[in-house]
Write a protein that holds these residues in place. Structure first.
Motif: not given
Length: 365
Positions: A188-207
């Protein structure tokens, strides 16, 4: 006639009371083999960490944190069970030991079945539970003091192994469950982290939150600059006209700053573009999932380590309050007690028989 009745009564009394009593006495003193007894007192102790609601008396003295009634009851039943007897039989060959003496009443048959061995064993083994202190009194009999001592010691050893085996089995099951929970939390932790990375890459934004704070800070500075420029404009208009070059230039700066404020504000809440505040909300939700999964991971890891620790140590053990000792005096059979009791019972039975006979005779007459 009376003498005849007395003679018959004496003959009946001799046959029904005296002769049986003499036979019993003769057997007890001539054939019955002496039996010795070795006893011990046990207490099931909880050695795992536990909260004690009320520790007082002997429990506090012994450091017994959670001695349950169930543990003592289970152990009591186990000592008299077939599993215990078969374990003792492998060590001592109980059939040979209990049938080695020539005692037709108190010895075991040489060809005894397992069921007969269990029944005989429970006759010579005494297990009593004190309901208040939860202490077990265990007494083992044998045809020699040495065997009764060894038998009691082996009962204690196998009882300790039994209690420890049960607790270890429970701990092992808890460890399997904790390991499964740990694996699920890790995934579950790995999936949550991957979702954050995917969101950052798709929106080209870190935070998005940091970016929103930066934009808000910039807007705040521009608004302060705009206020300063408007104050300067108001000051110039106090002694210049609206068409004065200084006023025109200042108004141009004011318009430029206002446009920049509008442009930066549009990045946060513009209805035409993707709103930065929506990005912040989405990213906060993803971060919350990561934090939750991280907390769950920490809890599952701690539970796994605790389960491993408990599985590697004894959770319960037997506290031997009184060690078994080598017997010196013969305890069984209680020859004098059996002789007197037999004499009294036979007299009672004989008296009841005479009473019944007299009632029947009176009815016939």
């Amino acid at each position: 006639m009376r003498a005849k009745i007395n003679k018959r009564l004496w003959i009946a009394y001799t046959c029904c009371v005296l002769i049986p009593v003499l036979i019993i006495i003769f057997y007890l003193f001539a054939f019955a083999k002496d039996r010795y007894q070795s006893s011990s007192i046990l207490l099931v102790k909880q050695v795992a960490d536990a909260q004690v609601a009320d520790a007082s008396g002997l429990g506090a003295l012994l450091g017994v944190s959670n001695t349950s009634r169930e543990d003592s009851q289970i152990l009591k039943e186990y000592i008299g069970s077939r599993d215990m007897i078969e374990g003792l039989d492998r060590v001592f060959d109980l059939r040979k030991e209990f049938s080695s003496v020539n005692d037709p009443v108190f010895a075991l048959s040489k060809n005894a079945s397992v069921e007969e061995l269990v029944e005989y064993f429970n006759k010579i083994i005494t297990v009593e539970l004190d309901e208040q202190t939860m202490m077990l009194y265990v007494a083992a009999q044998g045809f020699s003091p040495e065997f009764s001592l060894k038998l009691n010691q082996e009962i204690l050893r196998q009882s300790d192994n039994f209690i420890n085996r049960i607790s270890q089995t429970i701990a092992a099951e808890q460890q399997v469950f904790a390991k499964k929970q740990y694996q699920e939390a890790t995934q579950q932790l790995d999936e949550a982290r991957q979702a954050v990375l995917m969101y950052q890459n798709e929106n080209e934004i870190f935070d998005p939150e940091l970016q929103a704070k930066a934009i808000a800070t910039l807007i705040s500075g521009l608004q302060a600059n705009l206020a300063q420029l408007k104050m300067e404009e108001h000051t110039l208009l106090s002694y210049l006209t609206h068409e004065a070059p200084q006023v025109v230039a200042l108004r141009s700066q004011i318009d430029s700053v206002q446009k920049q404020i509008n442009a930066e504000s549009a990045k946060l809440t513009s209805p035409n573009n993707q709103k930065l505040n929506q990005n912040v909300a989405d990213f906060e939700a993803l971060k919350a999932q990561v934090e939750f999964a991280s907390d769950l991971y920490k809890i599952s890891l701690a539970s796994l380590e605790k389960a491993r620790l408990e599985a590697s140590r004894k959770l319960k053990k037997l506290v031997v309050i009184t060690e078994p000792r080598l017997a010196e005096d013969v305890m069984y059979p209680r020859k004098l007690y059996i002789s007197i009791t037999s004499f009294i019972l036979l007299n009672i039975i004989f008296g009841i028989g005479l009473l019944i006979q007299s009632i029947v005779r009176e009815h016939r007459e």
